[in-house]
Design an enzyme around this catalytic site. Structure first.
Site, PDB file in Angstrom:
ATOM      1  N   ARG A 218       0.869  -1.182   0.000  1.00 20.89           N
ATOM      2  CA  ARG A 218       0.000   0.000   0.000  1.00 20.89           C
ATOM      3  C   ARG A 218       0.901   1.225   0.000  1.00 20.89           C
ATOM      4  O   ARG A 218       1.970   1.237   0.641  1.00 20.89           O
ATOM      5  CB  ARG A 218      -0.913   0.034   1.235  1.00 20.89           C
ATOM      6  CG  ARG A 218      -2.058  -0.968   1.213  1.00 20.89           C
ATOM      7  CD  ARG A 218      -3.139  -0.607   0.171  1.00 20.89           C
ATOM      8  NE  ARG A 218      -4.277  -1.517   0.161  1.00 20.89           N
ATOM      9  CZ  ARG A 218      -4.456  -2.529  -0.691  1.00 20.89           C
ATOM     10  NH1 ARG A 218      -3.553  -2.805  -1.617  1.00 20.89           N
ATOM     11  NH2 ARG A 218      -5.547  -3.272  -0.630  1.00 20.89           N
ATOM     12  N   GLU A 247      -4.160   7.442  -3.208  1.00 27.37           N
ATOM     13  CA  GLU A 247      -4.851   7.048  -4.449  1.00 27.37           C
ATOM     14  C   GLU A 247      -6.317   7.469  -4.387  1.00 27.37           C
ATOM     15  O   GLU A 247      -6.883   7.487  -3.302  1.00 27.37           O
ATOM     16  CB  GLU A 247      -4.789   5.515  -4.610  1.00 27.37           C
ATOM     17  CG  GLU A 247      -3.427   4.977  -4.917  1.00 27.37           C
ATOM     18  CD  GLU A 247      -3.427   3.437  -4.969  1.00 27.37           C
ATOM     19  OE1 GLU A 247      -4.503   2.836  -5.133  1.00 27.37           O
ATOM     20  OE2 GLU A 247      -2.346   2.859  -4.832  1.00 27.37           O
ATOM     21  N   HIS A 264      -1.736   0.592  -9.418  1.00 23.69           N
ATOM     22  CA  HIS A 264      -2.276  -0.385  -8.460  1.00 23.69           C
ATOM     23  C   HIS A 264      -2.939  -1.566  -9.180  1.00 23.69           C
ATOM     24  O   HIS A 264      -4.121  -1.854  -8.974  1.00 23.69           O
ATOM     25  CB  HIS A 264      -3.274   0.316  -7.514  1.00 23.69           C
ATOM     26  CG  HIS A 264      -3.633  -0.498  -6.311  1.00 23.69           C
ATOM     27  ND1 HIS A 264      -4.105   0.053  -5.146  1.00 23.69           N
ATOM     28  CD2 HIS A 264      -3.609  -1.839  -6.076  1.00 23.69           C
ATOM     29  CE1 HIS A 264      -4.359  -0.891  -4.261  1.00 23.69           C
ATOM     30  NE2 HIS A 264      -4.056  -2.069  -4.813  1.00 23.69           N
TER      31      HIS A 264
HETATM   32  N1  NAI Z   1      -0.775  -3.951  -5.393  1.00 20.32           N
HETATM   33  C1  NAI Z   1      -1.764  -4.803  -5.437  1.00 20.32           C
HETATM   34  O1  NAI Z   1      -2.448  -4.939  -6.453  1.00 20.32           O
HETATM   35  C2  NAI Z   1      -2.061  -5.651  -4.257  1.00 20.32           C
HETATM   36  C3  NAI Z   1      -1.667  -5.262  -3.007  1.00 20.32           C
HETATM   37  N2  NAI Z   1      -1.924  -6.072  -1.936  1.00 20.32           N
HETATM   38  C4  NAI Z   1      -1.467  -5.614  -0.621  1.00 20.32           C
HETATM   39  O2  NAI Z   1      -0.503  -6.535  -0.133  1.00 20.32           O
HETATM   40  C5  NAI Z   1      -0.758  -6.754   1.235  1.00 20.32           C
HETATM   41  C6  NAI Z   1      -0.183  -8.085   1.661  1.00 20.32           C
HETATM   42  O3  NAI Z   1      -0.881  -9.131   1.049  1.00 20.32           O
HETATM   43  P1  NAI Z   1      -0.844 -10.614   1.660  1.00 20.32           P
HETATM   44  O4  NAI Z   1       0.543 -11.100   1.753  1.00 20.32           O
HETATM   45  O5  NAI Z   1      -1.785 -11.417   0.879  1.00 20.32           O
HETATM   46  O6  NAI Z   1      -1.406 -10.337   3.100  1.00 20.32           O
HETATM   47  P2  NAI Z   1      -1.297 -11.284   4.373  1.00 20.32           P
HETATM   48  O7  NAI Z   1      -2.238 -10.746   5.365  1.00 20.32           O
HETATM   49  O8  NAI Z   1      -1.391 -12.712   3.969  1.00 20.32           O
HETATM   50  O9  NAI Z   1       0.200 -11.055   4.881  1.00 20.32           O
HETATM   51  C7  NAI Z   1       0.692  -9.840   5.324  1.00 20.32           C
HETATM   52  C8  NAI Z   1       1.909 -10.113   6.190  1.00 20.32           C
HETATM   53  O10 NAI Z   1       2.507  -8.860   6.518  1.00 20.32           O
HETATM   54  C9  NAI Z   1       2.913  -8.918   7.873  1.00 20.32           C
HETATM   55  N3  NAI Z   1       3.052  -7.585   8.436  1.00 20.32           N
HETATM   56  C10 NAI Z   1       2.106  -6.811   9.021  1.00 20.32           C
HETATM   57  N4  NAI Z   1       2.643  -5.656   9.447  1.00 20.32           N
HETATM   58  C11 NAI Z   1       3.960  -5.707   9.137  1.00 20.32           C
HETATM   59  C12 NAI Z   1       5.035  -4.818   9.325  1.00 20.32           C
HETATM   60  N5  NAI Z   1       4.886  -3.645   9.932  1.00 20.32           N
HETATM   61  N6  NAI Z   1       6.263  -5.188   8.863  1.00 20.32           N
HETATM   62  C13 NAI Z   1       6.436  -6.369   8.237  1.00 20.32           C
HETATM   63  N7  NAI Z   1       5.457  -7.264   8.042  1.00 20.32           N
HETATM   64  C14 NAI Z   1       4.225  -6.926   8.476  1.00 20.32           C
HETATM   65  C15 NAI Z   1       1.850  -9.761   8.561  1.00 20.32           C
HETATM   66  O11 NAI Z   1       2.353 -10.316   9.755  1.00 20.32           O
HETATM   67  C16 NAI Z   1       1.555 -10.802   7.505  1.00 20.32           C
HETATM   68  O12 NAI Z   1       2.337 -11.961   7.671  1.00 20.32           O
HETATM   69  C17 NAI Z   1      -2.284  -6.652   1.351  1.00 20.32           C
HETATM   70  O13 NAI Z   1      -2.685  -6.332   2.656  1.00 20.32           O
HETATM   71  C18 NAI Z   1      -2.603  -5.554   0.392  1.00 20.32           C
HETATM   72  O14 NAI Z   1      -2.577  -4.318   1.052  1.00 20.32           O
HETATM   73  C19 NAI Z   1      -2.545  -7.275  -2.074  1.00 20.32           C
HETATM   74  C20 NAI Z   1      -2.960  -7.692  -3.304  1.00 20.32           C
HETATM   75  C21 NAI Z   1      -2.794  -6.902  -4.494  1.00 20.32           C
HETATM   76  O1  LIG Z   2      -6.490  -7.329  -3.191  1.00 21.04           O
HETATM   77  C1  LIG Z   2      -5.986  -6.255  -2.822  1.00 21.04           C
HETATM   78  O2  LIG Z   2      -5.693  -6.000  -1.646  1.00 21.04           O
HETATM   79  C2  LIG Z   2      -5.694  -5.213  -3.814  1.00 21.04           C
HETATM   80  O3  LIG Z   2      -4.867  -4.372  -3.622  1.00 21.04           O
HETATM   81  C3  LIG Z   2      -6.503  -5.261  -5.059  1.00 21.04           C
HETATM   82  O4  LIG Z   2      -5.939  -6.033  -6.047  1.00 21.04           O
HETATM   83  C4  LIG Z   2      -6.755  -3.871  -5.533  1.00 21.04           C
HETATM   84  O5  LIG Z   2      -7.793  -3.837  -6.446  1.00 21.04           O
HETATM   85  P1  LIG Z   2      -9.103  -2.951  -6.236  1.00 21.04           P
HETATM   86  O6  LIG Z   2      -9.857  -3.587  -5.165  1.00 21.04           O
HETATM   87  O7  LIG Z   2      -8.678  -1.583  -5.813  1.00 21.04           O
HETATM   88  O8  LIG Z   2      -9.772  -2.995  -7.556  1.00 21.04           O
END
Ligand code: NAI
Ligand SMILES: O=C(O)C(=O)[C@H](O)COP(=O)(O)O
Length: 384
Positions: A218, A247, A264
């Site tokens: 993020r 954003e 994003h």
């Molecule tokens: N750019 C994009 O299109 C996307 C972005 N994301 C973002 O990626 C993030 C992570 O996704 P996942 O791995 O699936 O989530 P997840 O919840 O499976 O894992 C997140 C990990 O980050 C750790 N964490 C929390 N705070 C932390 C910190 N201060 N320092 C280091 N580690 C920390 C947690 O302990 C957890 O293990 C989502 O929350 C979302 O915001 C997710 C999907 C798509």
């Molecule tokens: O799954 C997440 O977390 C993401 O960051 C999404 O892929 C972002 O897509 P939108 O929900 O903003 O369309």
């Protein structure tokens, strides 16, 4: 109509879904009447008579939006939950769910494609320079698995995980010594390790010479000011940004300093989107006590031709194969075209709305033309 859950009877619910969720109408019409809405502009008036709300990350779901409405179920077809006021939703007894891991492989594809498109980074990593990962959850772990399959070293930092269960996790210092630092933490503002602005310029200037910083978590994890200062103090560091503070608007000066800038879309594979949709729909079915019926996915969403992959050497094979499935540079080029738009926020959202169909590496039909690259192809597709 009055709700009566867990009866085993499908009710005619009023369901609002974000218009940017593909196949949502065919998926959710098994539960009732589906109306598509603009998630960015959603107001209390829009949801006055809705019982189910299905959103993406652009809708802030909080007391201000829901209080006094009949919404009993909120589903977000995303991994991230920072747009949901989880405390309010729990206190209000509104069942809430998201789609953990749904598009994690898509994010990994994004990272691998970005590696392939950043000068000689792929060659440097293949020759032993390590990747640092902040956040060892669904994305971080899958990225580590893919890198390991390719023979690329990695270190990870995740202070919330139990050290006994994950003894190989290191400290922040360890990941700050890596040639590529990837941010995959969720956005959090409370607790012992909030990720909000967790990295500042003084920490990031510790990165080694010619390092690369990639943020697909993020935007708020590193402030725009810190990134701008970093790019002034350490022009050798390449910035690869998919997410932005504030954003859909984004800071033009920062975007212009990025090696790769995207709106994003790291998680925007069709496979990831459909997986998120299924996860949320099946949780709605469970909540209602009804059987979930899978829906027909339009053929054009998943059809694809077989690609024959070759290369002069291993790095060349990896680069050609990855970029033939997903080339992040095409997203970067589309993004560059909107940088000077008057309403950048609108243009940013439009790019996301009109995002081209993208398959994940693991779901693509790929054949290595030389037996010597079969193992490398398996590594690239080891996602699922
Ligand atoms: N750019 C994009 O299109 C996307 C972005 N994301 C973002 O990626 C993030 C992570 O996704 P996942 O791995 O699936 O989530 P997840 O919840 O499976 O894992 C997140 C990990 O980050 C750790 N964490 C929390 N705070 C932390 C910190 N201060 N320092 C280091 N580690 C920390 C947690 O302990 C957890 O293990 C989502 O929350 C979302 O915001 C997710 C999907 C798509
Ligand atoms: O799954 C997440 O977390 C993401 O960051 C999404 O892929 C972002 O897509 P939108 O929900 O903003 O369309």
């Amino acid at each position: 109509m009055a709700l009566s859950f867990n009866t085993g009877v499908t009710l005619s619910l009023k369901i609002l879904v974000d218009e940017n969720i593909p196949a949502a109408v065919s998926c959710f019409s098994q539960f009732g009447e589906v109306r598509r809405v603009n998630g960015r502009q959603l107001s209390k008036t829009d949801i006055a008579d809705a019982e189910v709300l299905i959103v993406r990350s652009v809708t802030k779901v909080c007391k201000h939006l829901l209080d006094g409405t009949g919404v009993r179920f909120v589903g977000s077809t995303t991994i991230g939950t920072d747009h949901l006021d989880l405390n309010y939703l729990a206190e209000s007894g509104i069942k809430t769910c998201n789609a953990p891991g749904s598009n994690a492989e898509s994010v990994v594809d994004y990272v691998i494609s970005a590696i392939c498109q950043t000068d000689d980074l792929l060659e440097r990593l293949l020759s032993g320079e390590p990747v640092g990962i902040i956040g060892f959850g669904n994305v971080g772990k899958r990225l580590a698995r893919r890198l390991e399959a390719l023979g690329i070293a990695w270190r990870a930092y995740d202070p919330l995980l139990n050290k006994d269960e994950f003894p190989h996790l290191g400290g922040l210092d360890d990941v700050l010594r890596c040639s590529l630092l990837c941010l995959h933490a969720p956005l959090t503002r409370t607790g012992d390790h909030p990720s909000f602005h967790m990295l500042d310029t003084s920490l990031l200037t510790r990165l080694p010479e010619d390092a690369v910083l990639l943020n697909a978590g993020r935007g708020e994890i590193v402030s725009t000011d810190s990134l701008m200062a970093l790019s002034r103090q350490r022009p050798d560091i390449s910035l690869l940004l998919d997410v932005w503070e504030g954003e859909p608007a984004f800071p033009v000066a920062l975007a212009n300093r990025c090696r790769i800038a995207t709106p994003h879309i790291a998680g925007y594979s069709v496979d990831g989107k459909l997986s998120g949709l299924r996860m949320v729909a099946s949780q709605l079915a469970e909540f209602l006590g009804v059987q979930y019926c899978d829906f027909d996915v339009p053929l054009e969403m998943t059809a694809g031709e077989t690609l024959h992959c070759s290369g002069a050497n291993r790095a060349d094979f990896i680069r050609r194969t990855v970029l033939s499935v997903y080339d992040v540079k095409e997203d970067d080029e589309r993004f560059r075209r909107i940088i000077n738009e008057l309403d950048r926020g609108l243009a940013f959202d439009l790019l996301r709305k009109q995002y081209p169909l993208r398959r994940e590496l693991a779901y693509s039909s790929l054949v290595a033309t030389s037996a010597s690259f079969k193992e490398t192809l398996n590594a690239l597709q080891s996602g699922r």
